[in-house]
Each structure stands twice: as structure tokens, then as C-alpha cells.
Enzyme design. Structure first.
Site, PDB file in Angstrom:
ATOM      1  CB  SER A   1      -0.977   0.013   1.174  1.00  0.00           C
ATOM      2  OG  SER A   1      -0.463  -0.620   2.287  1.00  0.00           O
TER       3      SER A   1
ATOM      4  CD  GLU B   1      -5.055   2.973  -5.476  1.00  0.00           C
ATOM      5  OE1 GLU B   1      -5.544   4.107  -5.345  1.00  0.00           O
ATOM      6  OE2 GLU B   1      -4.106   2.565  -4.778  1.00  0.00           O
TER       7      GLU B   1
HETATM    8  N1  NAD Z   1      -4.472  -4.474   6.030  1.00  0.00           N
HETATM    9  C1  NAD Z   1      -4.857  -3.598   5.120  1.00  0.00           C
HETATM   10  O1  NAD Z   1      -5.839  -2.845   5.281  1.00  0.00           O
HETATM   11  C2  NAD Z   1      -4.122  -3.490   3.815  1.00  0.00           C
HETATM   12  C3  NAD Z   1      -4.757  -2.912   2.704  1.00  0.00           C
HETATM   13  C4  NAD Z   1      -4.090  -2.881   1.485  1.00  0.00           C
HETATM   14  C5  NAD Z   1      -2.806  -3.373   1.391  1.00  0.00           C
HETATM   15  N2  NAD Z   1      -2.201  -3.905   2.494  1.00  0.00           N
HETATM   16  C6  NAD Z   1      -0.847  -4.453   2.311  1.00  0.00           C
HETATM   17  O2  NAD Z   1      -0.970  -5.873   2.209  1.00  0.00           O
HETATM   18  C7  NAD Z   1       0.181  -6.499   2.778  1.00  0.00           C
HETATM   19  C8  NAD Z   1      -0.247  -7.475   3.861  1.00  0.00           C
HETATM   20  O3  NAD Z   1      -0.967  -6.795   4.856  1.00  0.00           O
HETATM   21  P1  NAD Z   1      -1.872  -7.589   5.916  1.00  0.00           P
HETATM   22  O4  NAD Z   1      -2.632  -6.543   6.655  1.00  0.00           O
HETATM   23  O5  NAD Z   1      -2.588  -8.685   5.241  1.00  0.00           O
HETATM   24  O6  NAD Z   1      -0.731  -8.198   6.863  1.00  0.00           O
HETATM   25  P2  NAD Z   1      -0.853  -9.409   7.914  1.00  0.00           P
HETATM   26  O7  NAD Z   1       0.134  -9.114   8.975  1.00  0.00           O
HETATM   27  O8  NAD Z   1      -2.266  -9.665   8.270  1.00  0.00           O
HETATM   28  O9  NAD Z   1      -0.325 -10.678   7.075  1.00  0.00           O
HETATM   29  C9  NAD Z   1       0.992 -10.799   6.607  1.00  0.00           C
HETATM   30  C10 NAD Z   1       1.289 -12.285   6.453  1.00  0.00           C
HETATM   31  O10 NAD Z   1       2.513 -12.419   5.731  1.00  0.00           O
HETATM   32  C11 NAD Z   1       3.275 -13.464   6.314  1.00  0.00           C
HETATM   33  N3  NAD Z   1       4.674 -13.244   5.949  1.00  0.00           N
HETATM   34  C12 NAD Z   1       5.528 -12.328   6.454  1.00  0.00           C
HETATM   35  N4  NAD Z   1       6.718 -12.426   5.798  1.00  0.00           N
HETATM   36  C13 NAD Z   1       6.588 -13.387   4.874  1.00  0.00           C
HETATM   37  C14 NAD Z   1       7.455 -13.902   3.878  1.00  0.00           C
HETATM   38  N5  NAD Z   1       8.696 -13.455   3.715  1.00  0.00           N
HETATM   39  N6  NAD Z   1       6.992 -14.892   3.081  1.00  0.00           N
HETATM   40  C15 NAD Z   1       5.730 -15.365   3.222  1.00  0.00           C
HETATM   41  N7  NAD Z   1       4.862 -14.898   4.156  1.00  0.00           N
HETATM   42  C16 NAD Z   1       5.290 -13.919   4.965  1.00  0.00           C
HETATM   43  C17 NAD Z   1       2.983 -13.349   7.791  1.00  0.00           C
HETATM   44  O11 NAD Z   1       3.260 -14.577   8.449  1.00  0.00           O
HETATM   45  C18 NAD Z   1       1.484 -13.003   7.772  1.00  0.00           C
HETATM   46  O12 NAD Z   1       0.691 -14.170   7.799  1.00  0.00           O
HETATM   47  C19 NAD Z   1       1.089  -5.370   3.233  1.00  0.00           C
HETATM   48  O13 NAD Z   1       1.980  -5.061   2.214  1.00  0.00           O
HETATM   49  C20 NAD Z   1       0.115  -4.225   3.450  1.00  0.00           C
HETATM   50  O14 NAD Z   1       0.724  -2.964   3.355  1.00  0.00           O
HETATM   51  C21 NAD Z   1      -2.825  -3.997   3.678  1.00  0.00           C
END
Ligand code: NAD
Length: 511
Positions: A132, A165
Site C-alpha cells: 500500500s 489500483e
Molecule cells: N491491512 C490492510 O488494510 C491493507 C490494505 C491494502 C494493502 N495492504 C498491504 O498488504 C500487505 C499485507 O498486509 P496484511 O494486513 O494482510 O498483513 P498481515 O500481517 O495480516 O499478514 C501478513 C502475512 O505475511 C506473512 N509473511 C511475512 N513475511 C513473509 C514472507 N517473507 N513470506 C511469506 N509470508 C510472509 C505473515 O506470516 C502473515 O501471515 C502489506 O503489504 C500491506 O501494506 C494492507
């Protein structure tokens, strides 16, 4: 459908192609559910042992709830779960044709993951990051073939929110971006194309929605409940910025603001809010911690917006000149039985019976009005449907004049909030900044005008796309509001963009 008869379904990834989701937390699970619903076989991989299997169970539970609600047939749920497979090794993703990454938001971790993925998947496989806030270009920077990496920025919750996006990194192959776009369109999402700039579309253009409200509060113009109510009931926004950031989390919202500001080399237009920083430092993140701008603990009273007591409406008013974006008030005043006389000549204000000028905010404070102590009123999305109007009397306005202005709007069926004499008031300054940010983003090639309006409506529920809003208000009005704000606060924050200034100039010539 295009002239060639091809649809997004034909141009996107075939439904039989396997999709990998790497990182199976909040976003990964949502994206996997969307790809499953579209008919793809889906593999889940997570670095934390057992996490992918847990994610598969969580998705199964969510599909089960949809079946219970009658939103999904049990047979479709069973078929979807038959296509879902958690895997333990990255090597198990070898035959996938699209790999969407949703791991932690850390550049090094994402680069490392994609480098490892690149050596596992075939050259045909499209790679996508759900980042993001990181640069898609930087995420792809370590790849042998960076051209096949795109940003696919889903919003949370991904199965519910339509916007995606589609971000082209500096090295992204246009064909890869097109394929990603068509694929998510075929999944029933609303994709928009954007360049790889900080905040992409939504997180860039939405910044003033939060920042202006926080500034009005910081400068003592009004309290959070009143600002939220004015933006909802007059601006037409679904939620006010204080309640919305309490829902998002102050930590999350402030981190986005800081990241965009830092990525844009501390551009004053994006300066974060000190009041919000203090909330974050105090651990007052909002609903999730029980307190943010508001107290969310059980039984805590919800502060109410300041609302003026009933006042008598004036029997007559004079309208001087063209009321501009406040023209919608004229029929309402006449329908309310108030005599409105029209005076030709310059102006653009209503004259109350005692001679006080009542005018739409123009970005300057009422107290600075050279014609004497006036009263400003705020912009509304639609004066007919607005439930509330904010008024800002100059510091020397007569109480009788404030009562007459209040009674006038009450006679039109509005609640009235009297706020401090801040330039641009609340809705006016917010919308002027949104229009300017959007106009500037088009000029800089961040995205097309249509995609920006779509993104702000589909992604953050704005009642009107900012460019559409700007056309309705007139670029000249928006520029004047910002120039006056800039005069009052010459930090550069409010300086209208060159694109807006040009638009305003050409608008005059087109008339
Ligand atoms: N939460 C939101 O509202 C949102 C919205 C849009 C984008 N994002 C983006 O999406 C991504 C994930 O966010 P989230 O909120 O789902 O995070 P989250 O913490 O819920 O999940 C992340 C997952 O990735 C795993 N992980 C970490 N390092 C890893 C690796 N090297 N290989 C494989 N798995 C790995 C973790 O174990 C975890 O299960 C981020 O880049 C975030 O910026 C989040």
C-alpha cells in the site's frame, strides 16, 4: 467488450490458471477468496509454519457463513474449497501463472520474496505486490525480469471492496499491467490504472480529507464531533475524518500520511498533523484500543455536534450579484417564503436586513472582510439535501446578525453549527484541496481523471469524484479559495497547483 469483441475475461488470466497468494494474513485471505470466487485454483503460502493451513480454514469458515446467509450455494462453496490448497514450500508454486504477494510491508522482505519466487515460477507467471505504500519500482528492483511485476492494490476487506489500483512500476511491461488489469476486471473488481507514485491514487488524494479536518480542530475552529457532522451532513461524506480514522486506526492512518509525506520529500501539502501524532504516541489508536479521537469504551457517551438553538428567520434578504456555487440556495430561500430581492453588480453575497453580508466561504476569514463584519457559510455537496450548514461569523459580527443567519438556514430545514472564523471553513477547504490534489495528479500522470474519480468513489466512498466536483464548482472558484487560504497561511500547503491555475485560466477563456 472492445471493437475486437474481446472482453476482460478473454484477455485476463484463464480461469483454469493457478493463482498463488503469498502471505496469508488479512489481505492474503481476502485476495485468495476473490480469486477462488472467480474460479481459479488457488495456492496459499506463508512463511509462518501452519499459517497457510489456518488461512484455508478461515476462508472455508467465511464461505460457510456466505452459504448460511444464502449468498453462496453449498455446491459452489464445496467446489471452491476443492480448488484451494495450502502449501508448505515456495517450490510448490512452480506452476502458478499469477502470484500475488501480501506479506509484511517491508521493502527488503518483499524484494527477497520476489527474487526467490522468480527462480521458482515460469517466465509466463505474472507477479503482483499488494503493497500500500512502498514503491512498486523498488519492490521489482532486485528482479532479473522486473517487467512482469505490477502493483495490485486491493482494499480491505478485499472480497467486499470493489477497487483495485493497478500500479505500473517504472520497469513494468505495459502488457503485464494490461493483463493484471483485465484479470481483476474479470474477477468483478473495479480496477483503475495508476503510475507508481507515493500513495498511488486513493492514499495520495485522500490526504487533505483527514488533514484539513485535523487542522480546523488544531486551530480551534470546531470540535471533532462538529467537524465530522458538517462533513457528513453538508459535505455528503459517508463518515467524518475523526470517526473514520478511529475505525481505520490512528497508527495505520498516520503511518500512511507520514509515508506519503516522506516519499514526497516533505512537500508541505502533505504535512502530517501534530494532534494525530500525539494520539499515536499516547497509544490512542481508536476503536481497537477503546479510545482515539472519541471514547469507544462500553457506555461512553458520544459527543454531539454543536447545534444552534432555534432562531427567527429574516423576512427578506437581498442577493447581490452571482452566488456562484451557492446558487442552489436561491430556490430554497424562495420556497421558504422569504422575500429575496436581486441586486445587480459585483458581489456574490446575501445581505441580511441589518446590512451584514452573508457569503459562501471564499478561503478568507470573515473577520478580514474589507466591507465590515460579515458572516461566512460553508460549501455543501447539495444545498437542498444538506442536513447541516456551518456558519462562521467574523469576530465583530453583531449577535442579531448571527441569529438572523442561523434562522435563515433553519428556515431552509438545516441544522446550524456556528464554528470559528477559519478561512475556508470545513467543507470548503477540504473540497478545494481534494480538487487541487486530483487536478495536480492528472497533470503529473498519476492516473486519468476518470480513474481518479472512480477510485475516490469506489475506494473511499466519496459522494462525488473530486474532478467532477471541481468542474461543478468551477476551477476559478477552487483556485480563489486556495489563493486566499495561501494568503492566510503561506507555508506552501495551500498554494494552488500549476495545473489548477491553468485550468482556471482556460475555463475563463472557454466561457
Ligand atoms: N491491512 C490492510 O488494510 C491493507 C490494505 C491494502 C494493502 N495492504 C498491504 O498488504 C500487505 C499485507 O498486509 P496484511 O494486513 O494482510 O498483513 P498481515 O500481517 O495480516 O499478514 C501478513 C502475512 O505475511 C506473512 N509473511 C511475512 N513475511 C513473509 C514472507 N517473507 N513470506 C511469506 N509470508 C510472509 C505473515 O506470516 C502473515 O501471515 C502489506 O503489504 C500491506 O501494506 C494492507
Amino acid at each position: 467488450m472492445t471493437a475486437s469483441g474481446m472482453t476482460a475475461h478473454d484477455r485476463g488470466l484463464p480461469r483454469t490458471s493457478t493463482v498463488a497468494v503469498v502471505g496469508t494474513g488479512t489481505m492474503g485471505q481476502g485476495i485468495a477468496q476473490v480469486a477462488l470466487a472467480a474460479g481459479h485454483p488457488v495456492r496459499l503460502y506463508d512463511a509462518a509454519p501452519g499459517r497457510a493451513a489456518q488461512a484455508a480454514e478461515a476462508i472455508a469458515a467465511r464461505l460457510g457463513r456466505l452459504v448460511a446467509k444464502g449468498a453462496l450455494a453449498a455446491a459452489d462453496r464445496d467446489a471452491a474449497l476443492g480448488r484451494l490448497a495450502p502449501v508448505d514450500r515456495l517450490a510448490d508454486l512452480a506452476d502458478t501463472e499469477l502470484a500475488v504477494e501480501a506479506i509484511l510491508e517491508e521493502l527488503g522482505a518483499k524484494q527477497q520474496l520476489f527474487t526467490a519466487l522468480e527462480s521458482v515460477v515460469s517466465d509466463r507467471c505474472l507477479l503482483a505486490t499488494n503493497t500500500s505504500s512502498l514503491s512498486v519500482t523498488a519492490v521489482a528492483g532486485a528482479l532479473r525480469r522486473p517487467g512482469r511485476l505490477v502493483g495490485l492494490h486491493f482494499f480491505n476487506p478485499a472480497p467486499v471492496l470493489p477497487l483495485v489500483e493497478v500500479v505500473r512500476g517504472f520497469a513494468t511491461d505495459p502488457a503485464a499491467a494490461d493483463r493484471a488489469y483485465d484479470t481483476v476486471a474479470a474477477w468483478g473488481k473495479t480496477p483503475v490504472r495508476c503510475a507508481d507514485t507515493p500513495g498511488f491514487i486513493v492514499n495520495r488524494i485522500a490526504r487533505p480529507f483527514y488533514a484539513e479536518a485535523f487542522r480546523v480542530y488544531e486551530e480551534g475552529g470546531a470540535d471533532p464531533a462538529t467537524i465530522d457532522a458538517v462533513l457528513r451532513e453538508s459535505g455528503g461524506f459517508r463518515m467524518g475524518p475523526f470517526e473514520l480514522t478511529d475505525l481505520i486506526g490512528q497508527d495505520v492512518n498516520e503511518a500512511v500520511t507520514r509515508s506519503v509525506w516522506e516519499s514526497l520529500f516533505h512537500d508541505p501539502k502533505f504535512t502530517p498533523s501534530l494532534a494525530q501524532r500525539r494520539l499515536v504516541e499516547a497509544g490512542l489508536y481508536g476503536r481497537k484500543t477503546g479510545r482515539g479521537w472519541y471514547d469507544h469504551t462500553e457506555g461512553a457517551p458520544r459527543p454531539r455536534p454543536h447545534t444552534a438553538e432555534p432562531c427567527d428567520a429574516p423576512e427578506k434578504l437581498a442577493l447581490h450579484g452571482d452566488p456562484g456555487p451557492a446558487a442552489g440556495l436561491v430556490p430554497l430561500i424562495e420556497e421558504a417564503g422569504i422575500t429575496l430581492t436581486r441586486e445587480a453588480g459585483p458581489g456574490g453575497f446575501f445581505e441580511l436586513p441589518d446590512g451584514t453580508r452573508l457569503s459562501l466561504t471564499d478561503g478568507s476569514a470573515a473577520t478580514m472582510d474589507p466591507f465590515g463584519p460579515g458572516i461566512r457559510f460553508d460549501l455543501a455537496l447539495d444545498y437542498r439535501t444538506a442536513g447541516r450548514i456551518a456558519l462562521a461569523p467574523s469576530e465583530t459580527a453583531a449577535p442579531e446578525a448571527v441569529a438572523a443567519a442561523t434562522g435563515l438556514f433553519q428556515a431552509l430545514g438545516k441544522q446550524v453549527s456556528v464554528v470559528g472564523d477559519l478561512p475556508g471553513m470545513i467543507v470548503g477547504r477540504t473540497v478545494a484541496m481534494l480538487v487541487d490534489f486530483a487536478t495536480d495528479a492528472v497533470a503529473r500522470g498519476v492516473a486519468s481523471a476518470g480513474d481518479i474519480d472512480t477510485a475516490m468513489r469506489a475506494g473511499v466512498n466519496y459522494p462525488r469524484g473530486p474532478l467532477h466536483w471541481g468542474r461543478q464548482l468551477g476551477a476559478g472558484w477552487v483556485r480563489d479559495v486556495l489563493e486566499n487560504l495561501h494568503g492566510a497561511c503561506p507555508t506552501g500547503r495551500y498554494a494552488p497547483s500549476q495545473a489548477l491555475v491553468r485550468r482556471a485560466a482556460s475555463e475563463g477563456k472557454l466561457l
